[in-house]
Design a protein around this motif. Structure first.
Motif, PDB file in Angstrom:
ATOM      1  N   LEU A 171       0.825  -1.218   0.000  1.00  0.00           N
ATOM      2  CA  LEU A 171       0.000   0.000   0.000  1.00  0.00           C
ATOM      3  C   LEU A 171       0.855   1.263   0.000  1.00  0.00           C
ATOM      4  O   LEU A 171       0.332   2.366  -0.182  1.00  0.00           O
ATOM      5  CB  LEU A 171      -0.956  -0.006   1.194  1.00  0.00           C
ATOM      6  CG  LEU A 171      -1.969  -1.157   1.222  1.00  0.00           C
ATOM      7  CD1 LEU A 171      -2.959  -0.966   2.357  1.00  0.00           C
ATOM      8  CD2 LEU A 171      -2.705  -1.292  -0.108  1.00  0.00           C
ATOM      9  N   SER A 172       2.164   1.117   0.167  1.00  0.00           N
ATOM     10  CA  SER A 172       3.056   2.278   0.079  1.00  0.00           C
ATOM     11  C   SER A 172       3.373   2.646  -1.364  1.00  0.00           C
ATOM     12  O   SER A 172       3.962   3.700  -1.618  1.00  0.00           O
ATOM     13  CB  SER A 172       4.371   1.984   0.820  1.00  0.00           C
ATOM     14  OG  SER A 172       5.097   0.960   0.162  1.00  0.00           O
ATOM     15  N   LEU A 173       2.972   1.795  -2.304  1.00  0.00           N
ATOM     16  CA  LEU A 173       3.315   2.005  -3.709  1.00  0.00           C
ATOM     17  C   LEU A 173       2.160   2.598  -4.509  1.00  0.00           C
ATOM     18  O   LEU A 173       1.016   2.173  -4.372  1.00  0.00           O
ATOM     19  CB  LEU A 173       3.716   0.675  -4.349  1.00  0.00           C
ATOM     20  CG  LEU A 173       5.050   0.082  -3.897  1.00  0.00           C
ATOM     21  CD1 LEU A 173       5.137  -1.383  -4.293  1.00  0.00           C
ATOM     22  CD2 LEU A 173       6.212   0.872  -4.489  1.00  0.00           C
ATOM     23  N   GLN A 174       2.478   3.577  -5.316  1.00  0.00           N
ATOM     24  CA  GLN A 174       1.548   4.126  -6.294  1.00  0.00           C
ATOM     25  C   GLN A 174       2.104   3.785  -7.671  1.00  0.00           C
ATOM     26  O   GLN A 174       3.153   4.297  -8.053  1.00  0.00           O
ATOM     27  CB  GLN A 174       1.387   5.634  -6.114  1.00  0.00           C
ATOM     28  CG  GLN A 174       0.688   6.003  -4.809  1.00  0.00           C
ATOM     29  CD  GLN A 174       0.509   7.498  -4.655  1.00  0.00           C
ATOM     30  OE1 GLN A 174       1.395   8.270  -5.030  1.00  0.00           O
ATOM     31  NE2 GLN A 174      -0.614   7.908  -4.121  1.00  0.00           N
ATOM     32  N   SER A 175       1.417   2.919  -8.375  1.00  0.00           N
ATOM     33  CA  SER A 175       1.987   2.321  -9.577  1.00  0.00           C
ATOM     34  C   SER A 175       1.406   2.896 -10.858  1.00  0.00           C
ATOM     35  O   SER A 175       0.217   3.219 -10.925  1.00  0.00           O
ATOM     36  CB  SER A 175       1.737   0.808  -9.566  1.00  0.00           C
ATOM     37  OG  SER A 175       2.086   0.250  -8.315  1.00  0.00           O
ATOM     38  N   LYS A 176       2.248   2.993 -11.849  1.00  0.00           N
ATOM     39  CA  LYS A 176       1.768   3.266 -13.201  1.00  0.00           C
ATOM     40  C   LYS A 176       1.051   2.019 -13.710  1.00  0.00           C
ATOM     41  O   LYS A 176      -0.029   2.084 -14.299  1.00  0.00           O
ATOM     42  CB  LYS A 176       2.963   3.588 -14.103  1.00  0.00           C
ATOM     43  CG  LYS A 176       2.597   3.920 -15.542  1.00  0.00           C
ATOM     44  CD  LYS A 176       2.235   5.365 -15.707  1.00  0.00           C
ATOM     45  CE  LYS A 176       2.132   5.742 -17.172  1.00  0.00           C
ATOM     46  NZ  LYS A 176       1.843   7.174 -17.344  1.00  0.00           N
ATOM     47  N   ILE A 177       1.676   0.850 -13.447  1.00  0.00           N
ATOM     48  CA  ILE A 177       1.103  -0.437 -13.824  1.00  0.00           C
ATOM     49  C   ILE A 177       1.181  -1.360 -12.621  1.00  0.00           C
ATOM     50  O   ILE A 177       2.270  -1.603 -12.089  1.00  0.00           O
ATOM     51  CB  ILE A 177       1.868  -1.067 -15.013  1.00  0.00           C
ATOM     52  CG1 ILE A 177       1.817  -0.144 -16.236  1.00  0.00           C
ATOM     53  CG2 ILE A 177       1.305  -2.446 -15.348  1.00  0.00           C
ATOM     54  CD1 ILE A 177       2.786  -0.537 -17.325  1.00  0.00           C
ATOM     55  N   ALA A 178       0.046  -1.859 -12.180  1.00  0.00           N
ATOM     56  CA  ALA A 178      -0.008  -2.812 -11.067  1.00  0.00           C
ATOM     57  C   ALA A 178      -0.390  -4.178 -11.610  1.00  0.00           C
ATOM     58  O   ALA A 178      -1.428  -4.325 -12.260  1.00  0.00           O
ATOM     59  CB  ALA A 178      -1.016  -2.366 -10.018  1.00  0.00           C
TER      60      ALA A 178
END
Length: 441
Positions: A171-178
């Motif tokens: 949840l610490s990650l904000q992804s362009k592609i998940a």
């Protein structure tokens, strides 16, 4: 949000720096221009590598931490002496997951690979695609890739990383592609039920710009997504599948249109799904099928993923990280298909809570093996729990035996009467890998 100057001018101390993910982050911060130092309980290949890179590593516990920021993993409890001392000294404390999120913000495009199984292999395969396509990328891998290691950097345009669900770290990650490979019942010490773990994946996906899911996984495909893949369903599929001793070749199609045909260098049908996921992630990032093909085909694998490490009494020894019933079953079946004799299975349970809460599933899978050997539990961060112990697991499997040392393991294998066409399959995510290396001829 921290600026890049936070890393360039910062000083960081890693508690547990020898972990695969932690050591990768340590190397990455050094490349950012930070001062990095750390400690670990024992020497390992990763601590030796960091020392060769010029990073100071103490085996043991540091009496005084002079660095501004202390990084620690979820496996370190609040009462850890070094962590407690750092807190009293007023140091900035951040978790490994928080640091990963901060690092990811320094990249234009973040590709995060999540799932209860297969994250390491898939993220490494994506990294190989970008490596062979000569893209400006950095990868942070939770395992030891045979070519790229656990960290490799060729630029700052793309950041490829694993997104771990343990303690909701992703949840610490904000992804362009998940990428969401699968959603399964696991980490029962963190998630009360399947609804809770699904909710965490949903929250992770909601922070991404584009979501890619495995359409063959019921829970994963229930999430809103931009693209899906699968053997049985999805926008991108594997067709005309052929096998040569568990090495698969197939055509990748997009909405029924054939794009490329690939031949995997890895054994195991499970890697068809990993290849499809890697292909889709690269396509969403803008790569062409022709740019993707060399990376998929040249990928040789990762240490501890169906890795033949040597022989014991002349019999091949294969090690795999499998520590969940689903993974154990897939790996065991692959070994069976390749073995003309008997697969001699050795399994080390990983954490008491997982073993306790998935006891029926573990027992059901391990009963498929002939006279399985259960090695003493790798407790990791947990205290002893008889209900989730290796003893409890052995009691559910009539033909199983329990061992707790390398000498007992060798004696048990010899007593079983090994034959030249057998295979010894060693499974688990704990220290069983080192134990296996220690018994080799």
């Amino acid at each position: 949000m921290f600026s890049e100057d936070f890393f360039k001018n910062g000083s960081f101390y890693f508690i547990g720096i020898g972990g695969v993910s932690m050591s990768a982050l340590a190397s990455l911060l050094v490349d950012f221009g930070a001062h990095v130092r750390g400690s670990d309980a024992k020497r390992s290949a990763q601590t030796d590598r960091l020392i060769r890179e010029g990073i100071s590593v103490l085996i043991g516990e540091e009496e005084e931490i002079t660095e501004d920021t202390v990084v620690y993993t979820g496996a370190v409890n609040d009462g850890h002496p070094q962590l407690s001392a750092a807190r009293r000294a007023g140091k900035r404390l951040i978790t490994r997951a928080e640091l990963l999120g901060m690092v990811a913000k320094e990249y234009s495009n973040v590709i995060s690979v999540s799932g209860c199984h297969g994250k390491t292999t898939c993220s490494a395969m994506i990294s190989h695609i970008f490596f062979r396509a000569e893209k400006k990328f950095t990868c942070h891998i939770g395992g030891e890739d045979l070519l790229l290691g656990n960290y490799h950097s060729m630029g700052r345009e793309y950041f490829i990383t694993e997104a771990c669900e343990f303690q909701r770290s992703f949840l610490s990650l904000q992804s362009k592609i998940a990428v969401i490979l699968n959603i399964d019942r696991d980490h029962t010490d963190c998630y009360s039920d399947e609804k809770a773990i699904f909710g965490a994946f949903a929250e992770f996906a909601s922070a991404a710009e584009k979501v890619l899911v495995n359409a063959d996984d019921r829970k994963a495909r229930a999430l809103p997504h931009a693209l899906s893949y699968g053997l049985d369903s999805g926008n991108v599929r594997a067709e005309n599948i052929r096998s040569d001793r568990e090495k698969y070749s197939f055509t990748i199609s997009e909405k029924g249109i054939p794009m490329i045909r690939v031949k995997l260098s890895l054994v195991g049908k499970v890697h068809i799904g990993n290849a499809l996921a890697a292909y889709c992630a690269a396509r969403l990032a803008g790569l062409t099928p022709q740019e993707i093909k060399p990376g998929i085909e040249s990928f040789k694998g990762i240490k501890r993923r169906f890795e033949q490490v040597g022989r014991f009494c002349g019999v091949p020894v294969i090690c795999d990280y499998a520590h969940h019933p689903r993974e154990i079953q897939e790996t065991f079946h692959t070994a069976q298909k390749l073995c003309s004799g008997t697969v001699r299975l050795i399994f080390q349970p990983h954490t008491y809570t997982r073993t306790r809460d998935l006891m029926s599933e573990f027992a059901g899978v391990l009963k498929e093996a002939e006279n399985p050997i259960i090695y003493k539990t790798f407790a990791a961060r947990e205290k002893f729990d008889a209900a989730g112990s290796a003893f409890a697991l052995v009691s559910r499997i009539p033909e199983a035996s329990y061992v707790q040392s390398s000498e007992q393991l060798k004696a048990r294998l010899c007593a079983d009467g090994l034959k030249s066409d057998d295979v010894i399959l060693v499974l688990g995510a704990g220290d069983i890998y080192d134990v296996a290396l220690g018994i080799l001829d």
